[in-house]
Design an enzyme around this catalytic site. Structure first.
Site, mmCIF file in Angstrom:
data_model
loop_
_atom_site.group_PDB
_atom_site.id
_atom_site.type_symbol
_atom_site.label_atom_id
_atom_site.label_comp_id
_atom_site.label_asym_id
_atom_site.label_seq_id
_atom_site.Cartn_x
_atom_site.Cartn_y
_atom_site.Cartn_z
ATOM 1 N N HIS A 148 36.211 40.437 33.720
ATOM 2 C CA HIS A 148 35.891 41.130 34.887
ATOM 3 C C HIS A 148 34.282 41.520 34.353
ATOM 4 C CE1 HIS A 148 40.149 41.317 35.585
ATOM 5 N NE2 HIS A 148 39.832 41.240 36.815
ATOM 6 N N ARG A 177 49.770 44.467 43.341
ATOM 7 C CA ARG A 177 48.610 45.568 43.530
ATOM 8 C C ARG A 177 48.614 44.433 44.634
ATOM 9 N NH1 ARG A 177 43.505 43.773 41.647
ATOM 10 N NH2 ARG A 177 42.419 45.653 42.312
ATOM 11 N N TYR A 274 28.699 43.029 46.149
ATOM 12 C CA TYR A 274 29.774 42.152 45.256
ATOM 13 C C TYR A 274 30.499 41.544 46.159
ATOM 14 C CZ TYR A 274 33.142 41.022 41.890
ATOM 15 O OH TYR A 274 34.251 40.635 40.839
ATOM 16 N N LYS A 275 31.107 41.791 47.157
ATOM 17 C CA LYS A 275 31.809 41.444 47.571
ATOM 18 C C LYS A 275 31.863 40.737 49.358
ATOM 19 C CE LYS A 275 36.509 44.086 46.833
ATOM 20 N NZ LYS A 275 37.007 43.051 46.626
#
Length: 294
Positions: A148, A177, A274-275
């Site tokens: 990550h 989650r 980032y997305k």
């Protein structure tokens, strides 16, 4: 992150897509088995842990579709959705048509990934067919925090908290989650080998999307992620169930559209980058504003 309640399934069975997605798994594994699955003797105890956990949970939560009968080590499994009946001896890999995790992974829509029992939570193996931008081989031998390191700075505190959580996770409870992304595809297999083609397609199409087009062109990719400490191996099972639906479909309800709009507008800039939201942001917001207004 919250604990999975007693009657909430470990593996979610989406009947509308079950046969399509499990059949796709079978095809991918037949085409490139070593790309989508990594096991071996070093993971065998954990694999049997996963088989027992998943099969038992499926039979408890979906008794109309899955049955499990155990007499000592002699087990009988019935998957009515796939029309499969299997008799095997628990702990004897030779009694199954493939390795235990590979076999039980073909019964569910989830990807099933093994993390090591030590404090680093190292990626040790698994069956991974529907990953978003990674493959099992990319992460083998790497610790949870290591993989990550490209995470946006604004989300790093939650990633580090997640690492501490995995270290402290005890046997007997599953936690889950949700993770989300926007994609210009509803393709289930978005593993590493598809990255170049997707990035090229995104770079070509994204800047041209109008507010009228974005609803049908953009898909919300949601992952239901579960984390379970395994009883014998003490490793971790990381389960990932991927769901895709178009923004237009999700935003049919104005309340849902308002929620998505708030998420997009409230995301920090580095998260949007980032997305890959930034190139479609203005069109997406205009579309959602119209849907949110009813």
């Amino acid at each position: 992150m919250r604990v999975l309640r007693a009657r909430e399934p470990l593996c979610d069975v989406d009947l509308s897509r079950y046969k399509e997605e499990t059949s796709l798994k079978q095809r991918l594994l037949a085409e490139a088995h070593s790309y989508y699955f990594h096991g071996g003797e070093a993971t065998m105890i954990a694999q049997w842990d996963v088989l027992e956990l998943v099969a038992t949970n499926l039979a408890q939560n979906y008794p109309d579709h899955f049955q499990l009968h155990c007499e000592g080590d002699a087990w009988r499994w019935k998957n009515a959705l796939a029309g499969v009946m299997t008799a095997f001896h628990f702990g004897d890999s030779a009694s199954l048509p493939c390795e235990p995790l590979d076999w039980i992974g073909r019964q569910v829509q989830e990807d099933l990934v093994l993390l090591s029992a030590d404090t680093s939570a190292t990626f040790a193996g698994g069956q991974l067919c529907f990953a978003n931008g990674w493959a099992i081989s990319d992460r083998l031998g790497k610790a949870f925090l290591e993989v990550h390191h490209h995470t946006p700075q604004t989300t790093m505190p939650s990633v580090e908290a997640g690492g501490r959580f995995l270290q402290m996770l005890k046997e007997g409870h599953t936690y889950w989650r949700m993770s989300w992304n926007f994609k210009l595809s509803d393709q289930m297999d978005m593993t590493t080998k598809h990255k170049p083609a997707y990035k090229a397609d995104f770079a070509w199409r994204a800047p041209k999307l109008t507010a009228d087009e974005v609803g049908d062109a953009v898909f919300i990719r949601i992952e239901r992620q579960t984390f379970t400490r395994l009883p014998r191996s003490q490793g971790l099972l990381f389960g990932i169930h991927t769901y895709n639906s178009s923004v237009a479909e999700e935003a049919t309800d104005p309340r849902r559209a308002r929620f998505i709009l708030q998420v997009v507008q409230g995301a920090p800039r580095d998260v949007k980058d980032y997305k890959a939201i930034t190139p479609i942001e203005s069109s997406l917001i205009r579309f959602l504003e119209v849907r949110a207004s009813g």
